[in-house]
Motif scaffolding. Structure first.
Motif, PDB file in Angstrom:
ATOM      1  N   GLN A 180      43.997  43.579  46.842  1.00  0.00           N
ATOM      2  CA  GLN A 180      44.714  43.005  45.704  1.00  0.00           C
ATOM      3  C   GLN A 180      45.484  44.121  44.997  1.00  0.00           C
ATOM      4  OE1 GLN A 180      42.381  40.502  43.098  1.00  0.00           O
ATOM      5  NE2 GLN A 180      43.532  41.213  41.349  1.00  0.00           N
ATOM      6  N   THR A 235      38.542  44.160  43.404  1.00  0.00           N
ATOM      7  CA  THR A 235      38.748  43.230  44.509  1.00  0.00           C
ATOM      8  C   THR A 235      39.602  43.904  45.577  1.00  0.00           C
ATOM      9  OG1 THR A 235      38.687  41.389  42.956  1.00  0.00           O
ATOM     10  CG2 THR A 235      39.614  40.956  45.136  1.00  0.00           C
ATOM     11  N   ASP A 291      43.164  45.872  36.533  1.00  0.00           N
ATOM     12  CA  ASP A 291      43.013  44.702  37.381  1.00  0.00           C
ATOM     13  C   ASP A 291      43.597  43.534  36.592  1.00  0.00           C
ATOM     14  OD1 ASP A 291      42.182  42.448  38.742  1.00  0.00           O
ATOM     15  OD2 ASP A 291      40.156  43.189  39.117  1.00  0.00           O
ATOM     16  N   THR A 292      44.870  43.255  36.799  1.00  0.00           N
ATOM     17  CA  THR A 292      45.561  42.234  36.007  1.00  0.00           C
ATOM     18  C   THR A 292      45.065  40.824  36.319  1.00  0.00           C
ATOM     19  OG1 THR A 292      47.374  42.239  37.602  1.00  0.00           O
ATOM     20  CG2 THR A 292      47.620  43.632  35.655  1.00  0.00           C
ATOM     21  N   ALA A 293      44.588  40.590  37.519  1.00  0.00           N
ATOM     22  CA  ALA A 293      44.100  39.257  37.881  1.00  0.00           C
ATOM     23  C   ALA A 293      42.833  38.899  37.104  1.00  0.00           C
ATOM     24  CB  ALA A 293      43.827  39.186  39.375  1.00  0.00           C
ATOM     25  N   HIS A 294      41.970  39.887  36.899  1.00  0.00           N
ATOM     26  CA  HIS A 294      40.704  39.648  36.201  1.00  0.00           C
ATOM     27  C   HIS A 294      40.707  40.209  34.782  1.00  0.00           C
ATOM     28  CE1 HIS A 294      39.583  39.454  40.521  1.00  0.00           C
ATOM     29  NE2 HIS A 294      39.034  38.339  40.079  1.00  0.00           N
ATOM     30  N   LYS A 295      41.855  40.743  34.368  1.00  0.00           N
ATOM     31  CA  LYS A 295      42.017  41.312  33.027  1.00  0.00           C
ATOM     32  C   LYS A 295      40.958  42.375  32.718  1.00  0.00           C
ATOM     33  CE  LYS A 295      44.509  37.445  31.309  1.00  0.00           C
ATOM     34  NZ  LYS A 295      44.375  36.048  31.308  1.00  0.00           N
TER      35      LYS A 295
END
Length: 87
Positions: free
Chosen positions: A54, A51, A32-36
């Motif tokens: 996404q 999520t 999950d690159t958005a939330h690392k």
């Protein structure tokens, strides 16, 4: 190691994905690159933190990685699969 972009639209798809991961030998991770975050695809509880709608990166590492990736095509987004040879 093979990386594939995936997206989950419903909680039911997250559970289905996790159950499919539990049936393969390869290591299956979701980045999950958005939330690392890095989530074990075999963990239903972990997958419930994803999520919806996404783009994520599905990482498959193991001797059966190519076969596994084909099994998970229904979750793939439009981008191509990336193969990385680390050996």
């Amino acid at each position: 190691m093979i990386k594939m972009n995936v997206k989950f639209e419903t909680p039911e798809l997250l559970v289905e994905f996790s159950r499919m991961c539990q049936k393969v030998e390869a290591d299956t991770l979701i980045e999950d690159t958005a939330h690392k975050l890095i989530i074990d695809g075999k963990s239903v509880m972990g997958m419930m933190t994803v999520t919806l709608n996404q783009k994520m990166i599905f990482v498959v590492d193991g001797s059966d990685a190519e076969e596994v990736v084909h099994t998970f095509e229904k979750f793939r987004t439009e981008e191509a699969v990336q193969k990385q040879n680390l050996g």
